[in-house]
Design a protein around this motif. Sequence first.
Motif, mmCIF file in Angstrom:
data_model
loop_
_atom_site.group_PDB
_atom_site.id
_atom_site.type_symbol
_atom_site.label_atom_id
_atom_site.label_comp_id
_atom_site.label_asym_id
_atom_site.label_seq_id
_atom_site.Cartn_x
_atom_site.Cartn_y
_atom_site.Cartn_z
ATOM 1 N N PRO A 1 -32.294 13.625 22.831
ATOM 2 C CA PRO A 1 -31.874 12.584 23.983
ATOM 3 C C PRO A 1 -30.603 12.027 24.033
ATOM 4 N N ASP A 2 -30.425 11.559 22.636
ATOM 5 C CA ASP A 2 -29.279 10.781 22.426
ATOM 6 C C ASP A 2 -27.883 11.583 22.699
ATOM 7 N N MET A 3 -27.899 12.667 22.816
ATOM 8 C CA MET A 3 -26.771 13.714 23.021
ATOM 9 C C MET A 3 -26.257 13.430 24.409
ATOM 10 N N GLY A 4 -27.121 13.109 25.365
ATOM 11 C CA GLY A 4 -26.728 13.272 26.799
ATOM 12 C C GLY A 4 -27.305 14.616 27.498
ATOM 13 N N GLU A 5 -27.764 14.475 28.875
ATOM 14 C CA GLU A 5 -28.345 15.808 29.400
ATOM 15 C C GLU A 5 -27.656 16.990 29.256
ATOM 16 N N LYS A 6 -26.269 16.877 29.423
ATOM 17 C CA LYS A 6 -25.528 18.256 29.598
ATOM 18 C C LYS A 6 -25.654 19.085 28.309
ATOM 19 N N TYR A 7 -26.194 18.564 27.062
ATOM 20 C CA TYR A 7 -26.495 19.124 25.913
ATOM 21 C C TYR A 7 -27.736 19.845 25.758
ATOM 22 N N LYS A 8 -28.730 19.857 26.891
ATOM 23 C CA LYS A 8 -29.917 20.497 26.954
ATOM 24 C C LYS A 8 -29.898 21.860 26.695
ATOM 25 N N VAL A 9 -28.854 22.318 27.399
ATOM 26 C CA VAL A 9 -28.691 23.917 27.349
ATOM 27 C C VAL A 9 -27.208 24.229 27.055
ATOM 28 N N LEU A 10 -27.081 25.453 26.364
ATOM 29 C CA LEU A 10 -25.749 25.753 25.852
ATOM 30 C C LEU A 10 -25.000 26.515 27.007
ATOM 31 N N GLN A 11 -23.979 26.247 27.142
ATOM 32 C CA GLN A 11 -22.934 26.709 28.570
ATOM 33 C C GLN A 11 -22.396 27.977 28.136
ATOM 34 N N HIS A 12 -23.187 29.023 27.806
ATOM 35 C CA HIS A 12 -22.760 30.058 27.541
ATOM 36 C C HIS A 12 -22.475 30.938 28.987
ATOM 37 N N HIS A 13 -22.962 30.689 29.936
ATOM 38 C CA HIS A 13 -22.801 31.377 31.101
ATOM 39 C C HIS A 13 -21.826 30.496 32.222
ATOM 40 N N SER A 14 -22.086 29.098 31.989
ATOM 41 C CA SER A 14 -21.455 28.352 33.050
ATOM 42 C C SER A 14 -19.950 28.139 32.697
ATOM 43 N N THR A 15 -19.521 28.440 31.451
ATOM 44 C CA THR A 15 -18.168 28.010 31.083
ATOM 45 C C THR A 15 -17.531 29.260 30.580
ATOM 46 N N ASN A 16 -16.401 29.328 30.012
ATOM 47 C CA ASN A 16 -15.408 30.223 29.147
ATOM 48 C C ASN A 16 -15.727 31.506 29.461
ATOM 49 N N GLN A 17 -15.582 31.847 30.595
ATOM 50 C CA GLN A 17 -15.800 33.384 30.979
ATOM 51 C C GLN A 17 -14.604 34.517 30.923
ATOM 52 N N PRO A 18 -14.711 35.460 30.515
ATOM 53 C CA PRO A 18 -13.455 36.267 30.340
ATOM 54 C C PRO A 18 -12.229 36.268 31.377
ATOM 55 N N ASP A 19 -13.083 36.105 32.826
ATOM 56 C CA ASP A 19 -11.922 36.284 33.742
ATOM 57 C C ASP A 19 -10.863 34.935 33.868
ATOM 58 N N VAL A 20 -11.529 34.047 33.227
ATOM 59 C CA VAL A 20 -10.381 32.584 33.394
ATOM 60 C C VAL A 20 -9.065 33.202 32.915
ATOM 61 N N ASP B 1 -17.508 3.420 34.998
ATOM 62 C CA ASP B 1 -17.725 5.099 34.953
ATOM 63 C C ASP B 1 -19.053 5.515 35.304
ATOM 64 N N PRO B 2 -18.855 6.551 36.072
ATOM 65 C CA PRO B 2 -20.200 7.033 36.601
ATOM 66 C C PRO B 2 -21.023 7.932 35.510
ATOM 67 N N GLN B 3 -20.320 8.425 34.567
ATOM 68 C CA GLN B 3 -21.179 8.732 33.574
ATOM 69 C C GLN B 3 -21.869 8.104 32.703
ATOM 70 N N ASP B 4 -21.467 6.539 32.276
ATOM 71 C CA ASP B 4 -22.131 5.576 31.803
ATOM 72 C C ASP B 4 -23.284 5.211 32.803
ATOM 73 N N LEU B 5 -23.016 5.214 34.191
ATOM 74 C CA LEU B 5 -24.125 4.512 35.133
ATOM 75 C C LEU B 5 -25.119 5.351 35.351
ATOM 76 N N ARG B 6 -24.864 6.831 35.115
ATOM 77 C CA ARG B 6 -25.976 7.968 35.317
ATOM 78 C C ARG B 6 -26.812 7.824 34.029
ATOM 79 N N GLN B 7 -26.318 7.569 32.986
ATOM 80 C CA GLN B 7 -26.856 7.615 31.618
ATOM 81 C C GLN B 7 -26.761 6.594 30.852
ATOM 82 N N PRO B 8 -27.252 5.269 31.177
ATOM 83 C CA PRO B 8 -27.092 4.131 30.332
ATOM 84 C C PRO B 8 -27.844 4.109 29.174
ATOM 85 N N GLY B 9 -27.023 3.292 28.301
ATOM 86 C CA GLY B 9 -27.596 3.218 27.004
ATOM 87 C C GLY B 9 -27.397 4.351 25.837
ATOM 88 N N LEU B 10 -26.483 5.268 26.398
ATOM 89 C CA LEU B 10 -26.485 6.354 25.434
ATOM 90 C C LEU B 10 -24.761 6.021 24.741
#
Length: 533
Positions: free
Chosen positions: A227-246, A380-389
């Motif tokens: 949980p201290d990593m931030g919610e974006k790390y709950k899943v691995l970004q295998h399909h949402s980033t770094n696609q060959p077409d880029v 910073d909206p990142q801090d406001l949305r995930q305070p304390g991390l």
Amino acid sequence: MRLSLEDHAWWERGVIYQIYPRSFQDSDGDGIGDLRGIERRLDYIAALGVDAIWLSPIFPSPMADFGYDITDHCDVAPVFGDLAAFDRLLCAAHARGLKLLLDFVPNHSSDRHPWFIESRKSRASPKRDWYIWRDPAPDGGPPNNWTSDMGGSAWEFDAATGQYYLHAFLKEQPDLNWRNPDVRSAMIDVLRFWLDRGVDGFRIDVLWHMVKAEGLPDNPVNPHYRPDMGEKYKVLQHHSTNQPDVHEIAAEFRSLADSYGERLLVGEIFLPLDALMEYYGTPDAPGVHLPFNFQLLDASWDAASLAPTIAAYEAALPPGCWPNWVMGSHDAPRIADRLGADQARVAAMLLLTLRGTPTLYQGDELGIGRVAIPPDRVRDPQDLRQPGLGLGRDRARTPMAWDGSPHAGFSDFEPWLPLHEDWTVRNVANQAGDPNSMLSLYRTLLALRRASPALRIGEYAALPADSGTLCYQRRHGDERLLIALNLTGEPRRLILPDDSGAAELLVSTLPDATLGDALAPNEGLLLRLGGAR
């Protein structure tokens, strides 16, 4: 292999200086920096000894994410000025021999952009497919498990049309659909607009995010999530980033930039080394000139970690591709915050003597450290949305301190973020007159770099070193320089090559240093070896 300075592009020979416009210089008393303010400080930037400035976004925006949510990619936000002010700044920069790079934000727009307003009107809108819309999952929830980098789901439900839209960042930043050729054409036109205006290149925001996997499948769950990593790390970004077409899109960006002459493309890419190297492209389809190398931001600050990190990066570079190094940015804690004041000086020597193009971040040349941001001043909206991390980026974005006058010469009004606590002494005017200051160290290193082909374009070779130290050589022709960095708080042996001849001390990170057979605690040395010109 290129042998002369003239054979290298300006950005291979040069140093880039990032400006966060909100925090550089206010010219109209609203507490927010602007383009006229940057123009006012160009002589400082030129005297520092850098070759190019890169501006974080200056485009019209509701500022939900301080300019990375854009409503018009081809204009200037009133808070920063207007197109006429930009043209004056560009002309003034060029008159001082400075190049100017803009931030290009292709992954998303603002939800108030005319494109998205039209897209949101109905499922039949002609711009519906300019963004990524999907029906709810069978249970009525988001279409997949993708997470936002700002925390929470990457999907926002739109009740009017009964579908979700994708946002890799804030819900106010809907992702563009780069599989739509009309989107691709419109954004290429954005690049062309600014290139026609005379800009010298772009830093491309989150380049690796731009294309998503066909079918938008679930990302795999991260087995190491905490949980201290931030919610974006709950899943691995295998399909949402770094696609060959880029890479095809990056090649199109490159082709356009190259058609204007020596224009630079820098790609923001947070990926492992092997994937990062792919963004250089291929000889038949070149990618960006410089995929940003952020390894020094994440590496442990010890020789046992840094030495193999540097070696692995050098070894991984494709033939003919140019390295680059970054140690500070508007998204990361300050160098002196991470490393402390003493090692921040050693870090300056490392950054400015490694092979490749360095990027400096405004204020690091003053040694600004940790800045306390009171809860009521957090922006910073990142801090406001995930305070304390501890994810807040405000402390890297605080205003420049120019002198000891009220508000540090940044503004006549209370700045949008607080200044660092020691601004009355840690400011440009005070440090400029102190030969032992951090600013003087940066100016000295940058002046030496400008005068030295070995530092600008020379070969790099690691050398034997005592434990806890880094030692390497830069060489071009007969010029041989040795850099020795003590990353510890204890004295360490200085090991010179057997063929070094008489060594001359050019710079120490410590005042009144002399050359002996040891490195003082927290000391960096730059030496000219015997036999050099």
